[in-house]
Motif scaffolding. Structure first.
Motif, PDB file in Angstrom:
ATOM      1  N   PHE A   1     -23.132  23.584  31.321  1.00  0.00           N
ATOM      2  CA  PHE A   1     -22.764  22.602  32.350  1.00  0.00           C
ATOM      3  C   PHE A   1     -23.957  21.706  32.682  1.00  0.00           C
ATOM      4  N   ALA A   2     -25.137  22.332  32.828  1.00  0.00           N
ATOM      5  CA  ALA A   2     -26.343  21.563  33.164  1.00  0.00           C
ATOM      6  C   ALA A   2     -26.706  20.591  32.051  1.00  0.00           C
ATOM      7  N   TYR A   3     -26.588  21.049  30.794  1.00  0.00           N
ATOM      8  CA  TYR A   3     -26.914  20.176  29.663  1.00  0.00           C
ATOM      9  C   TYR A   3     -25.951  18.996  29.574  1.00  0.00           C
ATOM     10  N   ARG A   4     -24.669  19.263  29.824  1.00  0.00           N
ATOM     11  CA  ARG A   4     -23.665  18.192  29.722  1.00  0.00           C
ATOM     12  C   ARG A   4     -23.868  17.111  30.771  1.00  0.00           C
ATOM     13  N   HIS A   5     -24.429  17.485  31.929  1.00  0.00           N
ATOM     14  CA  HIS A   5     -24.598  16.526  33.014  1.00  0.00           C
ATOM     15  C   HIS A   5     -26.041  16.035  33.162  1.00  0.00           C
ATOM     16  N   ALA A   6     -26.898  16.461  32.259  1.00  0.00           N
ATOM     17  CA  ALA A   6     -28.293  16.011  32.314  1.00  0.00           C
ATOM     18  C   ALA A   6     -28.404  14.565  31.855  1.00  0.00           C
ATOM     19  N   ARG A   7     -29.299  13.814  32.482  1.00  0.00           N
ATOM     20  CA  ARG A   7     -29.510  12.428  32.088  1.00  0.00           C
ATOM     21  C   ARG A   7     -30.625  12.307  31.056  1.00  0.00           C
ATOM     22  N   ILE A   8     -31.270  13.417  30.772  1.00  0.00           N
ATOM     23  CA  ILE A   8     -32.318  13.442  29.743  1.00  0.00           C
ATOM     24  C   ILE A   8     -31.745  14.101  28.490  1.00  0.00           C
ATOM     25  N   LEU A   9     -31.875  13.421  27.366  1.00  0.00           N
ATOM     26  CA  LEU A   9     -31.311  13.919  26.106  1.00  0.00           C
ATOM     27  C   LEU A   9     -32.401  14.044  25.050  1.00  0.00           C
ATOM     28  N   ASP A  10     -32.319  15.109  24.259  1.00  0.00           N
ATOM     29  CA  ASP A  10     -33.149  15.269  23.066  1.00  0.00           C
ATOM     30  C   ASP A  10     -32.290  14.873  21.870  1.00  0.00           C
ATOM     31  N   LEU A  11     -32.730  13.883  21.126  1.00  0.00           N
ATOM     32  CA  LEU A  11     -31.925  13.349  20.029  1.00  0.00           C
ATOM     33  C   LEU A  11     -32.686  13.376  18.710  1.00  0.00           C
ATOM     34  N   TYR A  12     -31.957  13.673  17.651  1.00  0.00           N
ATOM     35  CA  TYR A  12     -32.481  13.516  16.290  1.00  0.00           C
ATOM     36  C   TYR A  12     -31.832  12.265  15.712  1.00  0.00           C
ATOM     37  N   ILE A  13     -32.665  11.336  15.228  1.00  0.00           N
ATOM     38  CA  ILE A  13     -32.160  10.046  14.754  1.00  0.00           C
ATOM     39  C   ILE A  13     -32.696   9.756  13.363  1.00  0.00           C
ATOM     40  N   GLU A  14     -31.827   9.251  12.493  1.00  0.00           N
ATOM     41  CA  GLU A  14     -32.235   8.748  11.177  1.00  0.00           C
ATOM     42  C   GLU A  14     -32.060   7.241  11.171  1.00  0.00           C
ATOM     43  N   LEU A  15     -33.125   6.539  10.733  1.00  0.00           N
ATOM     44  CA  LEU A  15     -33.138   5.077  10.743  1.00  0.00           C
ATOM     45  C   LEU A  15     -33.276   4.552   9.324  1.00  0.00           C
ATOM     46  N   ALA A  16     -32.703   3.391   9.097  1.00  0.00           N
ATOM     47  CA  ALA A  16     -32.678   2.825   7.744  1.00  0.00           C
ATOM     48  C   ALA A  16     -34.055   2.426   7.252  1.00  0.00           C
ATOM     49  N   SER A  17     -34.961   2.034   8.156  1.00  0.00           N
ATOM     50  CA  SER A  17     -36.303   1.588   7.769  1.00  0.00           C
ATOM     51  C   SER A  17     -37.242   1.686   8.960  1.00  0.00           C
ATOM     52  N   ARG A  18     -38.516   1.429   8.704  1.00  0.00           N
ATOM     53  CA  ARG A  18     -39.495   1.452   9.784  1.00  0.00           C
ATOM     54  C   ARG A  18     -39.255   0.316  10.780  1.00  0.00           C
ATOM     55  N   LYS A  19     -38.761  -0.829  10.259  1.00  0.00           N
ATOM     56  CA  LYS A  19     -38.476  -1.961  11.151  1.00  0.00           C
ATOM     57  C   LYS A  19     -37.404  -1.601  12.176  1.00  0.00           C
ATOM     58  N   ALA A  20     -36.503  -0.702  11.778  1.00  0.00           N
ATOM     59  CA  ALA A  20     -35.420  -0.312  12.680  1.00  0.00           C
ATOM     60  C   ALA A  20     -35.924   0.449  13.906  1.00  0.00           C
TER      61      ALA A  20
END
Length: 237
Positions: A150-169
């Motif tokens: 419940f706490a994680y679902r309502h937290a405004r702070i998120l830990d995300l793993y992201i893949e980007l197409a290039s360094r410019k992205a």
């Protein structure tokens, strides 16, 4: 009532029946905790928790045996104290950090340490404390995880793993996040993934900690970030 009182007095004394009873109670308490981890396919499951609890009980009883038998006048809790610190090394072995900087195994490590404490309690004859602690551990594993969820679902702070197409992205991502009132708390760029096509740029992957400017569902936040140009993949850790 008198019969139960007599039994408890007898089990508080030092004899072969007490030794057997304590080890059996230890096996039971460690086992029921271990089963809850086994059904979730954790590395430290039924056998590990049983052995930790049994070992802690035996070591505590050994301390009492030395005290009772040899009248050494030493500290009866000395061996038990070594269990408390020693199990910490076992717990460390259950904690892993994934390639996405995600930490796993902390709950299992804490459970093993608590299981050792339960074993120590049984080893010295503190049955009520051990049984109550076992029940509370089961409640924590079974029900209190929902509070975390419940706490994680309502937290405004998120830990995300992201893949980007290039360094410019990466630059585009940062600019867009700022425009949408996201505060970047931490950004860790990892080693790029090699693409099979040598003419294309390598995929840049990052671990990002952001704080949303307003209260949104996590699915909405992930959709917003996924729509940013150059972002190929987003996953919440």
């Amino acid at each position: 009532m008198e019969v139960l009182k007599t039994i408890f007095i007898y089990l508080g004394q030092w004899n072969i029946a007490t030794v057997a009873f304590r080890l059996l109670v230890s096996l039971l308490c460690g086992g029921v905790i271990g089963i809850t981890r086994s059904v979730k396919r954790r590395g430290a499951g039924f056998k590990t928790h049983v052995l930790v609890c049994l070992g802690a009980t035996l070591i505590m009883m050994t301390g009492q045996y030395i005290y009772e038998t040899f009248d050494s006048g030493g500290d009866i809790s000395r061996l038990g104290a070594q269990v408390v610190s020693g199990v910490g090394f076992l717990g460390v072995g259950t904690i892993i950090v994934t390639g996405r900087n995600q930490i796993k195994g902390l709950t299992t490590a804490a459970g093993l340490w608590t299981c050792a404490g339960i074993g120590i309690s049984i080893g010295i004859g503190f049955y009520s404390g051990a049984v109550f602690a076992t029940v509370l551990v089961l409640i924590v594993y079974k029900f209190l995880g929902n509070i975390d969820g419940f706490a994680y679902r309502h937290a405004r702070i998120l830990d995300l793993y992201i893949e980007l197409a290039s360094r410019k992205a990466v630059t585009v991502l940062i600019e867009e996040l700022k425009k949408n009132n996201y505060k970047i708390i931490h950004l860790d760029l990892n080693k790029p993934k090699k693409k099979k096509d040598k003419e294309k740029e390598d995929i840049v992957n990052a671990v990002l900690v952001v704080k949303a400017g307003m209260e949104l569902k996590h699915e909405q936040i992930i959709r917003q970030i996924s729509s940013i140009e150059g972002v190929d993949y987003v996953e919440e850790l």
